[in-house]
Design a protein around this motif. Structure first.
Motif, mmCIF file in Angstrom:
data_model
loop_
_atom_site.group_PDB
_atom_site.id
_atom_site.type_symbol
_atom_site.label_atom_id
_atom_site.label_comp_id
_atom_site.label_asym_id
_atom_site.label_seq_id
_atom_site.Cartn_x
_atom_site.Cartn_y
_atom_site.Cartn_z
ATOM 1 N N GLY A 245 -32.893 16.484 12.212
ATOM 2 C CA GLY A 245 -33.198 15.242 11.521
ATOM 3 C C GLY A 245 -34.018 15.387 10.257
ATOM 4 N N PHE A 246 -34.593 16.587 10.030
ATOM 5 C CA PHE A 246 -35.471 16.739 8.860
ATOM 6 C C PHE A 246 -34.704 16.588 7.553
ATOM 7 C CE2 PHE A 246 -37.673 19.286 5.600
ATOM 8 C CZ PHE A 246 -38.900 18.640 5.615
ATOM 9 N N ARG A 247 -33.387 16.884 7.591
ATOM 10 C CA ARG A 247 -32.610 16.777 6.356
ATOM 11 C C ARG A 247 -32.518 15.336 5.856
ATOM 12 N NH1 ARG A 247 -28.956 16.851 10.472
ATOM 13 N NH2 ARG A 247 -27.022 15.620 10.272
ATOM 14 N N PHE A 248 -32.840 14.358 6.735
ATOM 15 C CA PHE A 248 -32.796 12.953 6.316
ATOM 16 C C PHE A 248 -34.117 12.480 5.710
ATOM 17 C CE2 PHE A 248 -29.764 13.184 9.952
ATOM 18 C CZ PHE A 248 -28.605 12.985 9.218
ATOM 19 N N VAL A 249 -35.156 13.295 5.858
ATOM 20 C CA VAL A 249 -36.450 12.930 5.257
ATOM 21 C C VAL A 249 -36.316 13.023 3.731
ATOM 22 C CG1 VAL A 249 -38.900 13.518 5.091
ATOM 23 C CG2 VAL A 249 -37.685 13.789 7.277
ATOM 24 N N PRO A 250 -36.725 11.998 2.991
ATOM 25 C CA PRO A 250 -36.473 11.974 1.533
ATOM 26 C C PRO A 250 -37.402 12.889 0.730
ATOM 27 C CG PRO A 250 -37.643 9.988 2.182
ATOM 28 C CD PRO A 250 -37.333 10.736 3.457
ATOM 29 N N THR A 251 -37.382 14.197 1.064
ATOM 30 C CA THR A 251 -38.133 15.142 0.241
ATOM 31 C C THR A 251 -37.371 15.372 -1.066
ATOM 32 O OG1 THR A 251 -36.995 17.065 1.163
ATOM 33 C CG2 THR A 251 -38.964 16.305 2.336
ATOM 34 N N LYS A 252 -38.036 15.993 -2.018
ATOM 35 C CA LYS A 252 -37.419 16.230 -3.324
ATOM 36 C C LYS A 252 -36.152 17.091 -3.187
ATOM 37 C CE LYS A 252 -38.512 17.920 -7.974
ATOM 38 N NZ LYS A 252 -39.571 18.532 -8.838
ATOM 39 N N LYS A 253 -36.240 18.162 -2.368
ATOM 40 C CA LYS A 253 -35.085 19.060 -2.226
ATOM 41 C C LYS A 253 -33.963 18.415 -1.417
ATOM 42 C CE LYS A 253 -37.425 23.445 -2.994
ATOM 43 N NZ LYS A 253 -37.765 24.777 -2.463
ATOM 44 N N ASN A 254 -34.320 17.647 -0.387
ATOM 45 C CA ASN A 254 -33.285 16.955 0.384
ATOM 46 C C ASN A 254 -32.536 15.945 -0.479
ATOM 47 O OD1 ASN A 254 -33.734 18.316 2.757
ATOM 48 N ND2 ASN A 254 -34.994 16.721 3.689
ATOM 49 N N GLN A 255 -33.267 15.242 -1.317
ATOM 50 C CA GLN A 255 -32.627 14.270 -2.203
ATOM 51 C C GLN A 255 -31.737 14.959 -3.232
ATOM 52 O OE1 GLN A 255 -36.225 12.101 -3.452
ATOM 53 N NE2 GLN A 255 -35.455 10.293 -2.385
ATOM 54 N N ARG A 256 -32.198 16.129 -3.716
ATOM 55 C CA ARG A 256 -31.391 16.876 -4.679
ATOM 56 C C ARG A 256 -30.103 17.378 -4.031
ATOM 57 N NH1 ARG A 256 -29.456 17.007 -9.538
ATOM 58 N NH2 ARG A 256 -28.967 19.102 -10.293
ATOM 59 N N ARG A 257 -30.196 17.894 -2.802
ATOM 60 C CA ARG A 257 -28.999 18.360 -2.092
ATOM 61 C C ARG A 257 -28.003 17.213 -1.914
ATOM 62 N NH1 ARG A 257 -32.357 22.200 0.646
ATOM 63 N NH2 ARG A 257 -33.199 20.579 2.000
ATOM 64 N N LYS A 258 -28.520 16.056 -1.527
ATOM 65 C CA LYS A 258 -27.657 14.897 -1.311
ATOM 66 C C LYS A 258 -26.961 14.483 -2.603
ATOM 67 C CE LYS A 258 -27.835 10.197 0.584
ATOM 68 N NZ LYS A 258 -28.722 9.149 1.167
ATOM 69 N N LYS A 259 -27.715 14.475 -3.712
ATOM 70 C CA LYS A 259 -27.138 14.081 -4.999
ATOM 71 C C LYS A 259 -26.094 15.090 -5.471
ATOM 72 C CE LYS A 259 -28.275 12.475 -9.643
ATOM 73 N NZ LYS A 259 -27.131 13.141 -10.255
ATOM 74 N N LEU A 260 -26.390 16.379 -5.289
ATOM 75 C CA LEU A 260 -25.428 17.409 -5.682
ATOM 76 C C LEU A 260 -24.113 17.245 -4.930
ATOM 77 C CD1 LEU A 260 -27.762 20.544 -5.821
ATOM 78 C CD2 LEU A 260 -26.538 19.546 -7.755
ATOM 79 N N ALA A 261 -24.208 17.053 -3.616
ATOM 80 C CA ALA A 261 -23.000 16.891 -2.804
ATOM 81 C C ALA A 261 -22.200 15.676 -3.257
ATOM 82 C CB ALA A 261 -23.375 16.759 -1.328
ATOM 83 N N LYS A 262 -22.894 14.596 -3.556
ATOM 84 C CA LYS A 262 -22.219 13.372 -4.012
ATOM 85 C C LYS A 262 -21.533 13.585 -5.359
ATOM 86 C CE LYS A 262 -23.136 8.488 -5.008
ATOM 87 N NZ LYS A 262 -24.182 7.420 -5.072
ATOM 88 N N ASP A 263 -22.218 14.265 -6.283
ATOM 89 C CA ASP A 263 -21.654 14.500 -7.620
ATOM 90 C C ASP A 263 -20.443 15.422 -7.562
ATOM 91 O OD1 ASP A 263 -23.585 12.874 -8.664
ATOM 92 O OD2 ASP A 263 -24.835 14.489 -9.474
ATOM 93 N N ILE A 264 -20.520 16.470 -6.726
ATOM 94 C CA ILE A 264 -19.396 17.405 -6.590
ATOM 95 C C ILE A 264 -18.170 16.672 -6.060
ATOM 96 C CG2 ILE A 264 -18.545 19.387 -5.262
ATOM 97 C CD1 ILE A 264 -21.485 20.479 -5.430
ATOM 98 N N THR A 265 -18.373 15.864 -5.022
ATOM 99 C CA THR A 265 -17.261 15.094 -4.454
ATOM 100 C C THR A 265 -16.657 14.159 -5.494
ATOM 101 O OG1 THR A 265 -18.183 15.183 -2.223
ATOM 102 C CG2 THR A 265 -16.617 13.413 -2.671
#
Length: 520
Positions: A245-265
């Motif tokens: 569940g830690f990947r859902f915590v809005p840390t700077k790196k977690n948010q960056r990973r989420k944004k990268l995945a969204k942009d790639i898609t």
């Protein structure tokens, strides 16, 4: 009212005890039971440490190994995979260690390896994936069962040899552009220092874009840049203790990973949409990978009949996107690692570099190699196989026993992970002889099956039904690129080169691959 309060308190207590029992079972009783099952069979290994397993020791050995370079030898196992090597040396070729609460068997027996990868009983699959991996791709390599079989059936025709033969001129365009760019930088007299690692990565990305997706590297450039960043962030997260569940915590790196995945898609969706529009307008071929995926699904035909005939044998657009991610990652990363290490090794061994060059000039002259010519490059093929042996892009393969299974003389309980250490097996003196750590392409002079004392000892692309679907694609690309480089340049290691192989998803040079290029 009093009875109701007592009931609620009792219910809360029962739920609390149930939760505590489940947690206790997961982090103590089940791991200890699995440990006893393995130790009863004489399998030795590290003791169980609740929750963290051997992560602390793994990270410690990796950090120590990667903190300093090594001498220019090919005995790279102590630096690349120190934990597995240490464990095997201490506990044997069939031993165990812990990934969190899961025991993992190291198996260096090739007959047992064959049993596992052939999976005739159907009891093995990929280990449960860290959710962080799935942010990279949910494509073919991560699938199991009928879903994997369906994707494989649809994708497989794009990698038949007759299709790859048609792709050779496309590969050559990418290689030719790289050669011309290098010629503009390298003086006619003297030498030019170049880090070829990013250059070869760019080449492999361009080949994938042109041959598999019909787009140029420039169009997909941003996708590759974002994927590289996402890879680094994902690997960094995976080398720390995984907290559900830690990947859902809005840390700077977690948010960056989420944004990268969204942009790639999003970018891939745009490329796919452009491809669909171009095919419908008759402006694009359909014999590349993306075209074939879309055509197989009737995704370029929006008639009522086409919509009605879509079935479970077709991929959705979302599945096509995931397969695009898969081939961008696997096709680009694997081949770029292989080619880079080949040039580094040939820079270390100028005699073999010259033997390969003379063969290329004899077969092709200065002409662009074609598919038939590539089939006559025996020395080049031997060199490429020997580099794959010494520097396999994927240093290990992993499986998971979903049911209790007999392998050789041992019983693997359900819930056990298995590591097949490709790098260690490729360097094993018992299989390859006392000179296993040396570069000797002549091992492969009689072919892959006769190169070692065991036919299963060489498996850089896997083995059995899940052998890498793109291995012929990679071999043709590697042969063509190496042949064209040898036609136009000689090279040696730069004084600034530091020999430091390490793994970030694939085996790569930690501090770059600096060589000195000379025009011929």
């Amino acid at each position: 009212m009093e009875e109701y309060v007592v009931f609620l308190c009792s219910l809360a207590l029962v739920l609390l005890l149930y939760g505590a029992a489940r947690v206790s079972y997961s982090i103590w009783w089940k791991p200890k039971w699995l440990e006893r099952q393995l130790k009863r069979q004489g399998i030795r290994g590290t003791p169980y440490r609740p929750l963290i397993g051997d992560m602390k020791e793994f990270v410690k050995l990796i950090k120590e190994a990667w903190s300093k370079p090594m001498s220019q030898t090919h005995q790279v196992t102590p630096r690349v995979d120190p934990f597995t090597l240490t464990n095997m040396q201490k506990y044997g070729k069939i031993s165990m260690y812990w990934v969190g609460t899961t025991p993992r068997l190291i198996i260096m027996d090739t007959e047992m390896m064959k049993e596992i990868l052939s999976n005739k009983q159907g009891h093995f699959n990929k280990p449960p994936l860290n959710p962080l991996i799935l942010i990279l791709t949910k494509g073919l390599a991560s699938l199991e069962g009928e879903k994997w079989a369906k994707h494989r059936r649809i994708i497989n025709p794009a990698f038949h040899l007759e299709r790859l033969q048609e792709m050779v001129p496309v590969f050559a365009v990418s290689c030719g552009e790289m050669i011309e760019q290098w010629k503009r930088m390298v003086p006619l007299q003297g030498a030019w220092e170049m880090d070829i690692w990013p250059e070869i990565q760019k080449l492999s990305a361009d080949v994938i874009s042109r041959a598999a997706f019909g787009s140029t590297y420039e169009e997909g450039k941003r996708v590759f840049e974002l994927q590289k960043e996402l890879l680094v962030l994902t690997f960094e997260a995976m080398t720390t203790l995984y907290i559900p569940g830690f990947r859902f915590v809005p840390t700077k790196k977690n948010q960056r990973r989420k944004k990268l995945a969204k942009d790639i898609t999003s970018m891939l969706r745009n490329i796919i949409q452009k491809k669909m529009n171009a095919i419908r307008a008759g402006e694009s071929r359909v014999d590349d990978l993306l075209g074939m995926l879309l055509q197989s699904n009737n995704q370029t035909d929006f008639s009522e009949t086409a919509r009605n005939t879509r079935s479970n044998e077709m991929l959705t657009i979302e599945e096509v996107i995931e397969e695009c991610k898969q081939f961008y990652l696997a096709g680009q990363e694997t081949t770029s690692s292989w080619l880079t290490w080949t040039m580094i090794v040939l820079a270390m061994h100028p005699d073999w570099q010259e033997k390969a060059r003379q063969e290329v000039l004899q077969v092709c002259g200065k002409k662009e190699p074609n598919f038939e010519a590539l089939g006559h490059l025996k020395i080049v093929t031997m060199i490429l196989n020997e580099v794959l042996r010494l520097y396999p892009p994927a240093i290990a393969q992993y499986q998971h026993a979903y049911k209790e299974t007999k392998i050789g003389d041992i019983i693997a309980p359900a819930g056990v992970d298995i590591t097949l250490p490709t790098l260690l097996i490729h360097h094993d003196p018992e299989l390859w002889g006392a000179d296993a750590g040396e570069f000797k392409p002549e091992r492969f002079s009689a072919g892959v099956l006769k190169a070692s004392k065991d036919q299963q000892a060489f498996f850089p692309f896997g083995w059995g039904p899940r052998t890498c679907i793109g291995q012929n694609f990679a071999m043709i690309e590697a042969k063509l690129a190496l042949a064209m480089v040898l036609q136009h340049f000689s090279f040696e290691l730069s004084p600034s080169y530091t020999h430091a192989p390490y793994t970030v998803t694939i085996l790569q040079p930690q501090h770059g691959a600096q060589i000195m290029l000379h025009q011929l």
